[in-house]
Design a protein around this motif. Sequence first.
Motif, PDB file in Angstrom:
ATOM      1  N   GLU A 190       1.104  -1.229   0.006  1.00 27.89           N
ATOM      2  CA  GLU A 190      -0.172   0.081   0.017  1.00 27.89           C
ATOM      3  C   GLU A 190       0.723   1.238   0.023  1.00 27.89           C
ATOM      4  OE1 GLU A 190      -3.084   0.020   2.936  1.00 27.89           O
ATOM      5  OE2 GLU A 190      -3.992  -1.913   2.334  1.00 27.89           O
ATOM      6  N   HIS A 191       2.107   1.213   0.676  1.00 22.67           N
ATOM      7  CA  HIS A 191       2.940   2.309   0.643  1.00 22.67           C
ATOM      8  C   HIS A 191       3.394   2.762  -0.746  1.00 22.67           C
ATOM      9  CE1 HIS A 191       5.843   5.249   1.771  1.00 22.67           C
ATOM     10  NE2 HIS A 191       6.657   4.684   1.291  1.00 22.67           N
ATOM     11  N   VAL A 192       3.911   1.809  -1.320  1.00 21.95           N
ATOM     12  CA  VAL A 192       4.520   1.880  -2.725  1.00 21.95           C
ATOM     13  C   VAL A 192       3.283   2.460  -3.483  1.00 21.95           C
ATOM     14  CG1 VAL A 192       5.300   0.617  -4.580  1.00 21.95           C
ATOM     15  CG2 VAL A 192       6.337   0.271  -2.420  1.00 21.95           C
ATOM     16  N   ILE A 193       2.297   1.763  -3.439  1.00 25.26           N
ATOM     17  CA  ILE A 193       1.027   2.188  -4.588  1.00 25.26           C
ATOM     18  C   ILE A 193       0.784   3.702  -4.009  1.00 25.26           C
ATOM     19  CG2 ILE A 193      -1.220   1.935  -5.086  1.00 25.26           C
ATOM     20  CD1 ILE A 193      -0.818  -0.775  -5.131  1.00 25.26           C
ATOM     21  N   SER A 194       0.786   4.192  -2.832  1.00 21.36           N
ATOM     22  CA  SER A 194       0.370   5.625  -2.723  1.00 21.36           C
ATOM     23  C   SER A 194       1.444   6.635  -3.139  1.00 21.36           C
ATOM     24  CB  SER A 194       0.194   5.662  -1.190  1.00 21.36           C
ATOM     25  OG  SER A 194       1.424   5.389  -0.465  1.00 21.36           O
ATOM     26  N   THR A 195       2.503   6.125  -3.536  1.00 22.38           N
ATOM     27  CA  THR A 195       3.468   6.988  -4.086  1.00 22.38           C
ATOM     28  C   THR A 195       3.642   7.174  -5.441  1.00 22.38           C
ATOM     29  OG1 THR A 195       5.372   5.299  -4.341  1.00 22.38           O
ATOM     30  CG2 THR A 195       5.187   6.316  -2.080  1.00 22.38           C
ATOM     31  N   MET A 196       2.530   6.248  -6.301  1.00 21.55           N
ATOM     32  CA  MET A 196       2.663   6.239  -7.566  1.00 21.55           C
ATOM     33  C   MET A 196       2.126   7.453  -8.105  1.00 21.55           C
ATOM     34  SD  MET A 196       1.761   2.250  -8.366  1.00 21.55           S
ATOM     35  CE  MET A 196       2.323   2.065 -10.024  1.00 21.55           C
TER      36      MET A 196
END
Length: 342
Positions: free
Chosen positions: A17-23
Amino acid sequence: MLECVPTHHTVAMEIDEHVISTMDVGIAFKDYPCKINSVDFHQSHDLLVTTSDDESIRLYDTAHATLLKTINSKKYGVDKICFTHHTDSVLYSSKNGWDESLRYLSLHDNRYLRYFKGHRDRVVSLCMCPQSDFFLSASLDHTVRLWDVRNYGCQALLRVRGRPSVVFDPRGLTFAISMDGGAIKLYDIRCFDKGPFDTFLLGDDTAVIADIKFSDDGRLMLLSSMTSNIYVLDAFSGKKLHAFMLELDPENGTLEASFSPEGQFIISGSGDDTIHVWSTNSGHEVVSWRSYGGVPAIVKWAPQRLMFASASHVLAFWIPYLSKRTFSLAPNVGPVETDTMA
């Protein structure tokens, strides 16, 4: 573990979720004069192909974010498209209103390898088998046809109710067909002539299903309806696990959602020019963004990369923020700023 889209090196990152939120949008191709109507990633190579209402087919290198080739199909038009197993060949349907043949095209030399004739109305769903040379097509003529790219003739024909959509499971042994009344019928490709071995019903929603997908592990099914509702089903029992309601496309188009490569997340555009991501485990929304260039009717994850593409009148490649600087720029493309709505 997936790879970010690199130019000179590879960065391995876990999808969470953290990586996706930075996209964010790493690059946007803004030179489409018309709406993009179909997008497909190659399953094993860093390639993406699109079709557009300007009657063009465009091939992209997704590892370097570059346009490789544009082919025009002015005579027949272009609608649905999918890669075969070869990197240089695609299957696509026409959009001219008078010839509903499917075309097997070599992108290498712009040569038709084969025509597949039989449908009498527009083809609205096209799917290559992941494990063999079979492919499926579904048409507004209320038929689903099974083909083999090595042969001209139709291998099988199934008559269905209403507007159908088709998909193979990841092993290529089962295919699913949606039809009127919110029904999804499952067939074994080895004995499809005996009829479906199971039927799932959505129950209270009888809207037409415009698109079906399996997760990569085959455990889940993702349904996108003509009313912009999205459903996640258990692929073995048909149990409805999650339902998401989105805004209708003001241009009366259909929305196409997709799974992330490991099946942990679902992503879809909405008719209010936004993109949303949900967790398949909990069903909660992870993040949403403002889109770029209109309604992102098609949103697809790359099979081998930690990136997804959104398509409207603009084709955008979304990547984790830390890897955005690895894209090189070219004429008519460029980085854009988007607003995170989390």
